[in-house]
Design an enzyme around this catalytic site. Sequence first.
Site, PDB file in Angstrom:
ATOM      1  N   GLU A 109     -15.490   6.070   6.712  1.00 40.36           N
ATOM      2  CA  GLU A 109     -14.482   5.543   7.630  1.00 40.36           C
ATOM      3  C   GLU A 109     -14.357   6.471   8.827  1.00 40.36           C
ATOM      4  OE1 GLU A 109     -10.678   5.586   5.609  1.00 40.36           O
ATOM      5  OE2 GLU A 109     -11.130   7.511   4.678  1.00 40.36           O
TER       6      GLU A 109
ATOM      7  N   ARG B   1       0.826  -1.202   0.000  1.00 45.90           N
ATOM      8  CA  ARG B   1       0.000   0.000   0.000  1.00 45.90           C
ATOM      9  C   ARG B   1       0.864   1.258   0.000  1.00 45.90           C
ATOM     10  NH1 ARG B   1      -4.234   0.837   4.841  1.00 45.90           N
ATOM     11  NH2 ARG B   1      -2.304   1.197   5.992  1.00 45.90           N
TER      12      ARG B   1
ATOM     13  N   LYS C 225      -2.506   7.010   1.264  1.00 45.70           N
ATOM     14  CA  LYS C 225      -2.146   7.262   2.671  1.00 45.70           C
ATOM     15  C   LYS C 225      -1.056   8.327   2.706  1.00 45.70           C
ATOM     16  CE  LYS C 225      -1.618   4.778   7.040  1.00 45.70           C
ATOM     17  NZ  LYS C 225      -2.916   5.216   7.598  1.00 45.70           N
TER      18      LYS C 225
END
Length: 296
Positions: free
Chosen positions: A178, A51, A145
């Site tokens: 989220e 990721r 991210k």
Amino acid sequence: MYSSIFGGIVLDPMMMMIPIDDHMVHRGHGVFDTAIIFNGFLYELDAHLERFQRSASLAKISPPFSGSAFRSILIQLTEKSKCKNGTLRYWLSAGSGNFSLSPSDCPTPALYAIVIKHDMSQWKEGVKVITSSIPMKTPLFATMKNVNYLPNVLAQMEAEEKGAFASIWVDDEGYIAEGPNMNVAFVNQDTELVIPKFDKILAGCTENRLLELAPKLVEQGRLKAVKTAHISVEEAKAAAEMMFVGSSLPVAPIIMWDDKPIGNGKVGKLTLALSDLLWNDMAAGPETHRIRVTYE
């Protein structure tokens, strides 16, 4: 701490610094990720690194060396730290060199990593959440991210100001998104585990692992199904159970949302069963998900 600027690992906290002209510091041009150190093992490191590399590509930052070399450095750093329980956090920055908007004059990207010691324990108590009034990130930035966490910080502060553990984001179509730094999951009234789709939010490594482990409860007849889906606020608040899922938790039961109970307002048995799956996986799961750290 490891710093590619120093070219090595330092153990003196006074040396654990990032230059103020680093593009990640003054422009927010950087990405990061975190892996858990549990009982001397790095849990899901490779999933997090995959990721991390995807985030770097979206942020248009090329690492100064290969992913395998950085993986080796992270393992060495954990060994040198002698930390057997904590977090391993790492960043990739566009680098230092100027205070301009463009990183074109930054000679090379920079990699940093640090080990933070702390003990983890399984959540048994439920927490309260609120619906956030802070606008959530657009899909490009939410699925990457990156270090631009001001919306996350404000959402967390808003929750704390209202006496809640954290907040829940709802997207512009009215679907559950989220939390500020964790995913959410639900057990609906049909005993199905339902997880919001990752098309507009960060694909959590821990939640993806939960998706792989949860079918065990289906085999046992405790869950009817495991699926990802768009979940409306109305459906979510009508769930039998609700939980946060994230690396440092890994599962935190949610029993109250906007001052109204989820289900019967108590920690759900299936939430704890799902938590057990992850804790057992962290403690004794396959080597493909746990890297043994050799301490000197």
